[in-house]
Write a protein that holds these residues in place. Structure first.
Motif, short mmCIF file in Angstrom:
data_model
loop_
_atom_site.label_atom_id
_atom_site.label_comp_id
_atom_site.label_asym_id
_atom_site.label_seq_id
_atom_site.Cartn_x
_atom_site.Cartn_y
_atom_site.Cartn_z
N SER A 266 0.87 -1.17 0.00
CA SER A 266 0.00 0.00 0.00
C SER A 266 0.90 1.21 0.00
CB SER A 266 -0.87 0.02 1.25
OG SER A 266 -0.07 0.26 2.39
N SER A 267 0.52 2.22 -0.77
CA SER A 267 1.32 3.43 -0.81
C SER A 267 0.38 4.62 -0.79
CB SER A 267 2.20 3.44 -2.07
OG SER A 267 3.17 4.45 -1.97
N MET A 268 0.49 5.45 0.24
CA MET A 268 -0.39 6.61 0.34
C MET A 268 0.07 7.73 -0.58
SD MET A 268 -0.90 6.63 4.50
CE MET A 268 -2.11 7.96 4.55
N TYR A 269 1.40 7.95 -0.61
CA TYR A 269 1.92 9.12 -1.34
C TYR A 269 3.09 8.77 -2.25
CZ TYR A 269 -0.69 11.13 2.47
OH TYR A 269 -1.67 11.42 3.37
N GLY A 270 3.33 7.48 -2.45
CA GLY A 270 4.37 7.09 -3.38
C GLY A 270 5.67 6.63 -2.74
N PHE A 271 5.85 6.84 -1.43
CA PHE A 271 7.12 6.44 -0.81
C PHE A 271 7.27 4.92 -0.81
CE2 PHE A 271 6.31 10.59 1.31
CZ PHE A 271 7.42 11.25 0.81
N VAL A 272 6.22 4.22 -0.46
CA VAL A 272 6.29 2.75 -0.47
C VAL A 272 6.49 2.27 -1.91
CG1 VAL A 272 5.09 0.60 0.04
CG2 VAL A 272 4.89 2.53 1.62
N GLU A 273 5.80 2.92 -2.82
CA GLU A 273 5.93 2.54 -4.23
C GLU A 273 7.38 2.70 -4.72
OE1 GLU A 273 3.06 4.44 -6.89
OE2 GLU A 273 2.54 2.40 -7.48
N ASP A 274 8.06 3.74 -4.25
CA ASP A 274 9.46 3.92 -4.63
C ASP A 274 10.29 2.69 -4.27
OD1 ASP A 274 8.97 6.44 -5.56
OD2 ASP A 274 9.75 7.49 -3.79
N MET A 279 12.86 -2.74 -5.42
CA MET A 279 12.91 -4.20 -5.19
C MET A 279 12.62 -4.97 -6.47
SD MET A 279 11.38 -4.95 -1.41
CE MET A 279 9.77 -4.25 -1.69
N ILE A 280 11.63 -4.49 -7.22
CA ILE A 280 11.29 -5.18 -8.48
C ILE A 280 12.51 -5.22 -9.39
CG2 ILE A 280 9.89 -5.06 -10.58
CD1 ILE A 280 7.67 -3.76 -8.87
N GLU A 281 13.16 -4.07 -9.50
CA GLU A 281 14.34 -3.96 -10.37
C GLU A 281 15.42 -4.96 -9.92
OE1 GLU A 281 17.51 -0.48 -11.51
OE2 GLU A 281 15.66 0.11 -10.50
N ALA A 383 9.64 7.22 5.91
CA ALA A 383 9.46 7.48 4.49
C ALA A 383 10.62 8.30 3.94
CB ALA A 383 8.15 8.24 4.26
N GLY A 384 11.09 7.91 2.79
CA GLY A 384 12.17 8.64 2.13
C GLY A 384 13.55 8.04 2.37
N GLN A 385 13.65 7.14 3.36
CA GLN A 385 14.96 6.59 3.73
C GLN A 385 15.34 5.34 2.94
OE1 GLN A 385 17.17 8.04 5.98
NE2 GLN A 385 15.68 9.65 5.52
N HIS A 386 14.68 5.10 1.82
CA HIS A 386 14.91 3.80 1.17
C HIS A 386 16.32 3.67 0.62
CE1 HIS A 386 12.68 6.47 -1.54
NE2 HIS A 386 13.46 6.03 -2.49
N GLN A 387 16.93 4.78 0.21
CA GLN A 387 18.32 4.66 -0.25
C GLN A 387 19.23 4.30 0.93
OE1 GLN A 387 19.12 4.45 -3.27
NE2 GLN A 387 17.55 5.53 -4.45
N ALA A 388 18.96 4.91 2.07
CA ALA A 388 19.79 4.66 3.26
C ALA A 388 19.68 3.21 3.74
CB ALA A 388 19.40 5.62 4.38
N VAL A 389 18.50 2.62 3.63
CA VAL A 389 18.32 1.26 4.15
C VAL A 389 18.45 0.20 3.05
CG1 VAL A 389 16.83 2.01 6.04
CG2 VAL A 389 15.81 1.26 3.89
N TRP A 390 18.77 0.64 1.85
CA TRP A 390 18.77 -0.29 0.73
C TRP A 390 19.75 -1.45 0.93
CZ3 TRP A 390 16.01 -2.57 -2.49
CH2 TRP A 390 16.53 -3.20 -3.63
#
Lengths: 405, 405
Positions: A266-274, A279-281, A383-390
């Motif tokens: 679920s993504s409210m504003y696109g952060f989860v979608e990012d 992950m898909i890639e 939200a927004g930290q996906h590069q940091a936790v990648w």
């Protein structure tokens, strides 16, 4: 689109099929754009007719009209109710109104249900497990198959026809172009393999242990099954019988499709979608093509399809937003259905994002753990930290990637 | 349909409004066929521009383009973020890219969010509750209004304009044909009264106690409010200001609409629907016109509308099927949202039907009771028995009927 189809299956065995294109949510719950059929069977003997299951209640009058084109309702000697779910039992009171003398046969529990549901008191004979009925040269054996998917479920085996009438078991969503699976094109067969798995996961999934027990029981009865006749969808005969029984066993034990990876997010504003896109890639680079289901501001996936996919998944990734310090509501709802309907033997990775306070990760972890899911991994971040936790996240994904290696 | 509307509200105050017809589920959760707007405000002073809130992230480039038609981004001195929900903060990084010198003003908590969400580090000044900023002859007062509906929410009051910028508070779904409520036709006003109540119930309902506290706080500040400028939907001015504040107070305290009766039901096979129809007939005979929301095999109601209706209901009737010895899943989901979002002061009648085993009634009773709902009545019976229990049920309905007398 012709909604009513009569098929003469053999000299003595007939099918009255209603092709339901109107029901949008099966059971009021499962979205089925593919439609569904209700298959009623009629055995013609020189001592009278035996009817096995009917159509749903709103089709009662139509059922009697259609029935009367081919038979005389007054000739019905027995009506067998394999289980009392109203999509099959709903037309019984309409038949009874035209022929009060017919005897209803079913599990002892069905008597109270039929009287309560339809305010009728037909002659009723409870059939015991293994009991046989002889009529006009035919031998019908009744087999108790409890919890497929109601407690009172039974099946009928017509010996001289080699026909096993299985009600919801072996049933599928979808409206087949022909009666039998072997008459379908390869594409349509693929469709029906999916529709059966989807129906199984949605409707029977919760009772999968009973599928294993009952299929085992059937296999020990030394029946010479030449046709399997479910009350929904396509029929099976000849060489397809063993195949569909095998498929059903695998569904019953909850055997995952090797490498099948499903992402539900679920993504409210696109952060989860990012992060889902990252992950898909990554997974695709590693030759894993995940199945994606999302709930966003633009589109909601069908929960019926999610449950079908998750049922056979080896790996499940749940990525969710946090909502008012809890799990995003629709994701909690979907998670609860996953818990009710699908096997616990999958790897689950829970990814929870939050804006001002994390909670969804631990909440979902507790929920799945409490219900016996053991292979769980949780990662929670703002939200927004996906590069940091990648880096961390890639580590967690390595289990899936390795499993595919 | 023109999606971008620029309105000069006064000599110095401007609105950039995006009319969003594409978002199907607001927050990824609430179905809004009526659409929604994002209202960004710009105060023009001879010492620079002050921007109050922006549009959502996916509109960032469009926002800057539109902004640049009317102003120079380089002239932005301050950007005020009233709260960090991304439908208002999403375009901030796009503005920052064109003007890294602007200073972001907001609640101290917003700093961490902006840096995390958008991976930017703008100059940031945390504003204290009651702090004022003077710029080019204008005085802007910042008011902390926590939990409307995020913890870091603030409002701005521009003294010389008499303008209170309220962000989500006083906001509504819907796309108004004109900027101000007093410019709308009576029909459109009725629509916006509903859209505000729906938005309130869906988005703010959980935090209604904070609405009461914050509206009380605002009323003690002796502001001379001539316009209320929310970040969604229509604006209010002049004589409408007191009216909308009054409406908001009533929503905050959860005052029900007298006699409002809502029926929410799920019906798998029509049995629950039968009893719902009996109840509707009975209530209408007693001059009560209930609002009906159902989940059936043909149609599902919008949960966003259910929450809006239940929020203001005096009486709520929940009629549900039982599913695998539990509450019908979608009804449990809806019940949990009702619990999260709506006041506990309503009369609730729970009607649960079952085929082979009752459980939904006690499960829902426990759920509502645990969350502080006190006026509960439960009746549970087997499908088909509605004529038999109708006397009992009519007794339970008498509370509603009498309440209307």
């Amino acid at each position: 689109m012709n909604s009513v189809v009569y098929t003469r299956l053999t000299d003595n065995l007939h099918m009255l099929q209603y092709r339901d294109y109107e029901t949008k949510y099966f059971e009021g719950l499962w979205h089925i754009p593919e439609g569904v059929t209700y298959n009623s069977f009629v055995l013609e003997t020189n001592e009278g007719l035996v009817v096995f299951d009917t159509w749903k209640r709103s089709l009662g009058k139509l059922y009697v009209d259609e029935f009367s084109k081919h038979f005389d309702v007054k000739d019905i000697k027995y009506l067998v109710t394999h289980h009392m779910e109203p999509d099959h039992s709903g037309s019984i009171p309409y038949l009874l109104a035209s022929n009060p003398n017919m005897i209803v046969l079913g599990h002892v529990l069905s008597k109270g249900m039929i009287e309560s549901f339809y305010q009728v008191k037909p002659g009723f004979n409870a059939v015991k497990d293994g009991e046989t009925l002889k009529l006009g040269g035919f031998t019908i054996k009744f087999i108790h198959t409890p919890w497929l998917h109601w407690p009172e479920t039974i099946m009928s085996y017509i010996e001289e026809e080699g026909a096993l009438l299985t009600c919801d078991a072996f049933g599928s969503y979808g409206i087949p172009s022909k009666a039998y699976y072997d008459e379908l094109s390869p594409e349509e067969r693929t469709g029906f393999t999916r529709y059966m798995a989807k129906y199984f996961a949605n409707i029977i999934g919760h009772f999968r242990d009973w599928v294993v027990k009952n299929v085992e029981k059937l296999s020990q009865l030394n029946m010479k099954i030449s046709t399997i006749l479910p009350a929904h969808g396509v029929l099976y005969r000849g060489g397809d019988v063993a195949g569909v029984v095998e498929k059903y066993k695998r569904l019953g034990v909850g055997e995952p499709i090797s490498g099948k990876t499903v992402i539900v997010y679920s993504s409210m504003y696109g952060f989860v979608e990012d992060i889902v896109n990252l992950m898909i890639e990554h997974l695709e680079k590693n030759n894993i093509k995940p199945v994606i289901h999302g709930f966003t501001d633009k589109k909601w996936s069908d929960i019926s399809e999610i449950i079908a996919d998750v049922y056979q998944a080896e790996n499940l990734i749940i990525a969710t937003a946090t909502y008012e310090a809890k799990t995003f509501p629709i994701m909690k709802h979907v998670s609860e259905l996953i818990i009710e309907k699908t096997p616990v033997n999958k790897n689950i990775l829970i990814i929870a994002l939050y804006g001002w306070g994390g909670k969804a990760g631990s909440e979902l972890e507790e929920l799945f753990t409490r219900h016996g899911f053991r292979n769980l991994d949780v990662i929670e971040f703002r939200a927004g930290q996906h590069q940091a936790v990648w880096g961390q996240l890639k580590d967690r994904l390595s289990k899936i990637v390795r499993g595919n290696g």
